[in-house]
Design an enzyme around this catalytic site. Structure first.
Site, PDB file in Angstrom:
ATOM      1  N   GLU A  98       0.766  -1.099  -0.191  1.00 34.39           N
ATOM      2  CA  GLU A  98      -0.089  -0.061  -0.003  1.00 34.39           C
ATOM      3  C   GLU A  98       0.853   1.353  -0.065  1.00 34.39           C
ATOM      4  O   GLU A  98       2.063   1.107   0.353  1.00 34.39           O
ATOM      5  CB  GLU A  98      -0.852   0.105   1.476  1.00 34.39           C
ATOM      6  CG  GLU A  98      -2.420  -0.308   0.899  1.00 34.39           C
ATOM      7  CD  GLU A  98      -3.107   0.975   0.231  1.00 34.39           C
ATOM      8  OE1 GLU A  98      -2.650   1.678  -0.447  1.00 34.39           O
ATOM      9  OE2 GLU A  98      -4.179   1.014   0.942  1.00 34.39           O
ATOM     10  N   ASP A 102      -3.851   5.058   6.476  1.00 35.14           N
ATOM     11  CA  ASP A 102      -4.345   6.289   7.271  1.00 35.14           C
ATOM     12  C   ASP A 102      -5.617   6.097   8.086  1.00 35.14           C
ATOM     13  O   ASP A 102      -5.221   5.751   9.276  1.00 35.14           O
ATOM     14  CB  ASP A 102      -5.093   7.083   5.747  1.00 35.14           C
ATOM     15  CG  ASP A 102      -5.511   8.587   6.136  1.00 35.14           C
ATOM     16  OD1 ASP A 102      -4.586   9.332   6.814  1.00 35.14           O
ATOM     17  OD2 ASP A 102      -6.432   9.167   5.797  1.00 35.14           O
ATOM     18  N   LYS A 130       0.205   6.676   8.740  1.00 29.36           N
ATOM     19  CA  LYS A 130      -0.127   8.163   9.584  1.00 29.36           C
ATOM     20  C   LYS A 130      -1.034   7.434  10.820  1.00 29.36           C
ATOM     21  O   LYS A 130      -1.964   7.476  10.802  1.00 29.36           O
ATOM     22  CB  LYS A 130      -0.958   8.932   8.587  1.00 29.36           C
ATOM     23  CG  LYS A 130      -0.608  10.046   7.900  1.00 29.36           C
ATOM     24  CD  LYS A 130      -1.953  10.767   7.139  1.00 29.36           C
ATOM     25  CE  LYS A 130      -1.395  11.558   6.016  1.00 29.36           C
ATOM     26  NZ  LYS A 130      -2.559  12.314   5.233  1.00 29.36           N
ATOM     27  N   PHE A 151      -1.459  16.399   4.470  1.00 27.49           N
ATOM     28  CA  PHE A 151      -1.754  15.669   3.020  1.00 27.49           C
ATOM     29  C   PHE A 151      -0.520  15.652   2.290  1.00 27.49           C
ATOM     30  O   PHE A 151      -0.059  16.725   1.932  1.00 27.49           O
ATOM     31  CB  PHE A 151      -3.013  16.254   2.285  1.00 27.49           C
ATOM     32  CG  PHE A 151      -3.565  15.404   1.375  1.00 27.49           C
ATOM     33  CD1 PHE A 151      -4.330  14.289   1.780  1.00 27.49           C
ATOM     34  CD2 PHE A 151      -2.977  15.213   0.054  1.00 27.49           C
ATOM     35  CE1 PHE A 151      -4.826  13.463   1.008  1.00 27.49           C
ATOM     36  CE2 PHE A 151      -3.784  14.414  -1.037  1.00 27.49           C
ATOM     37  CZ  PHE A 151      -4.415  13.519  -0.332  1.00 27.49           C
TER      38      PHE A 151
END
Ligand code: IMP
Ligand code: MG
Length: 179
Positions: A98, A102, A130, A151
């Site tokens: 991946e 998130d 994250k 982001f």
């Protein structure tokens, strides 16, 4: 540097070194196993292409496409399969590749779905993590970098399908998505 990037978070060189290191670790861990790498399109293609060449083992690859994000910057929680795998997963040691973990919703869904197909084992390799944003309890088996809650784009990661071709990972200017 691209005008929409606030700052470079991870340079090309830093990424290359870490991906090589991860490839060596996976090579050690998967000796004698039936390794198959599955890239979750599209964000992980660049990472996948580099990581697979850093692994010195017989290995098969396949691709899967799901969508969890529209053009926005936060997870919708809806995961839809757009393209499923071609290769049978019976007795396969599956490594899901991946771009970024998130909320964890996408990988949670994919892992559950693929575990029902007779795999010998399933592990997750993510380029970025994250952890602050996690909604589903899930941690990667392999991770190159932990990143703050900002982001980021580049090295495969997009905003609204742009910036995937940047060779580094950069923080996107807020003005780009807060219009
Ligand atoms: P999750 O289901 O919330 O874990 O979302 C994972 C997916 O969201 C990733 O595969 C990315 O496509 C996308 N995503 C999450 N954070 C970012 C980011 O900072 N930049 C670009 N894409 C992101
Ligand atoms: Mg994406």
């Amino acid at each position: 540097m691209c005008d929409d990037i606030e700052r470079v978070l991870l340079s090309e060189e830093e990424i290359a070194a870490k991906v090589k290191e991860l490839g060596a670790q996976i090579t050690r861990d998967y000796q004698g196993k039936n390794l198959m790498m599955v890239s979750v399109l599209k964000g992980s293609v660049v990472f996948m292409a580099d990581l697979m060449r850093a692994i010195d083992l017989p290995c098969r690859i396949d691709f899967m496409c799901v969508s969890s994000y529209g053009s926005g910057s936060s997870s919708s929680g809806v995961v839809k399969i757009i393209k499923d795998l071609d290769i049978d997963l019976h007795n396969v040691d599956l490594l899901i590749v991946e771009d970024i973990l998130d909320s964890g919703k996408t990988l949670h869904y994919i892992t559950k779905l693929l575990a029902e197909r007779g795999t010998a084992s399933i592990r997750i390799a993510t380029l970025l993590d994250k952890p602050e944003r996690r909604v589903v309890p899930l941690s990667p088996d392999y991770c190159c970098f932990s990143v703050p809650d900002e982001f980021v784009v580049g090295y495969g990661l997009d905003y609204d399908e742009q910036y995937r071709n940047l060779p580094y990972i950069g923080v996107l200017k807020r003005s780009v998505y807060e219009k």
